[in-house]
Design an enzyme around this catalytic site. Sequence first.
Site, PDB file in Angstrom:
ATOM      1  N   CYS A  41      -1.789  53.318  38.230  1.00 30.25           N
ATOM      2  CA  CYS A  41      -2.371  52.207  38.985  1.00 30.25           C
ATOM      3  C   CYS A  41      -3.224  52.778  40.114  1.00 30.25           C
ATOM      4  CB  CYS A  41      -1.250  51.343  39.562  1.00 30.25           C
ATOM      5  SG  CYS A  41      -1.834  49.979  40.577  1.00 30.25           S
TER       6      CYS A  41
ATOM      7  N   CYS B 239      -9.422  50.580  37.260  1.00 29.79           N
ATOM      8  CA  CYS B 239      -8.197  49.782  37.271  1.00 29.79           C
ATOM      9  C   CYS B 239      -7.642  49.917  35.854  1.00 29.79           C
ATOM     10  CB  CYS B 239      -8.503  48.327  37.590  1.00 29.79           C
ATOM     11  SG  CYS B 239      -7.103  47.212  37.290  1.00 29.79           S
TER      12      CYS B 239
HETATM   13  N1  DGL Z   1      -3.689  48.219  37.252  1.00 25.07           N
HETATM   14  C1  DGL Z   1      -3.923  48.303  38.645  1.00 25.07           C
HETATM   15  C2  DGL Z   1      -4.928  49.374  39.010  1.00 25.07           C
HETATM   16  O1  DGL Z   1      -5.133  50.315  38.277  1.00 25.07           O
HETATM   17  C3  DGL Z   1      -4.174  47.084  39.483  1.00 25.07           C
HETATM   18  C4  DGL Z   1      -4.060  45.682  39.054  1.00 25.07           C
HETATM   19  C5  DGL Z   1      -3.641  44.775  40.218  1.00 25.07           C
HETATM   20  O2  DGL Z   1      -2.437  44.702  40.462  1.00 25.07           O
HETATM   21  O3  DGL Z   1      -4.503  44.180  40.882  1.00 25.07           O
HETATM   22  O4  DGL Z   1      -5.535  49.344  40.041  1.00 25.07           O
END
Ligand code: DGL
Length: 270
Positions: free
Chosen positions: A82, A197
């Site tokens: 993330c 993301c």
């Molecule tokens: N999957 C997450 C990232 O790579 C973020 C998604 C979220 O919670 O807004 O930033």
Amino acid sequence: MTEAPATASELKPVLVFDSGIGGLTVLREARVLMPERGFIYVADDAGFPYGGWEEQALRERILTLFADLLSRFDPELCIIACNTAFTLAGNDLRAAFPHMRFVGTVPAIKPAAERTRSGLVSVLATPGTVKRAYTRELISSFATRCHVRLVGSQNLARMAEAYIRGEPVSDESVAEEIAPCFIEDEGRRTDIVVLACTHYPFMANLFRKLAPWPVDWLDPAEAIARQARRLTPLSRDALQHPEDQDFAVFTSGNPDFSTRRLMQGFGLRT
Ligand code: DGL
């Protein structure tokens, strides 16, 4: 006396963490490179989406969560799949848990700067990631000779969750979210968009279809998995880990039916 070879089930698991289902894009690559390891997938769905959180509150939430996760699961290594979490709390996690190895996810600005021909690169991320000092530092360290446009989408992480669960997502709404990534300037055009993301690679085919012109969509999942492999000892004797022992943990304690089904599709018990 020589030690008996480790069987796959005796090896410690790898923990993969995200706010939601985005980390699955990293899990699938990590499994290919670490077939002897079990995986625990943790989604902080009670805190999803991370993109709009105030920084100090999110940092505290992540540190508190990890204190619990590490004592419950005792993993070999943690992959923070993330960008929004790692660009904020990666250093804090390493300082708070010095005996644990953390593999992070940060916007792939350096490889984008190395590959761009036009010099116009966009970073498609959450609003949290585009605000981070960490992201600005990546640009000033590695991309001073490019023009980097940061695009913080309010809605795409949610849309990606809906899309992967098979709920309808309109082409127009997705096209609107990615439109700011495409710049034309004095005959040059954006040629690389960094998927910063981990939710977004699930929508890469749709992005390709809706893009005003073709670009490279950079997904760092494989590079993250390679780094995790490098840091995880490989026992020659360890067998392939039986996938049906892998499981997912949701901080809400209550994922919905379509999420459970998705996890099953990834070989994760819920
Ligand atoms: N999957 C997450 C990232 O790579 C973020 C998604 C979220 O919670 O807004 O930033």
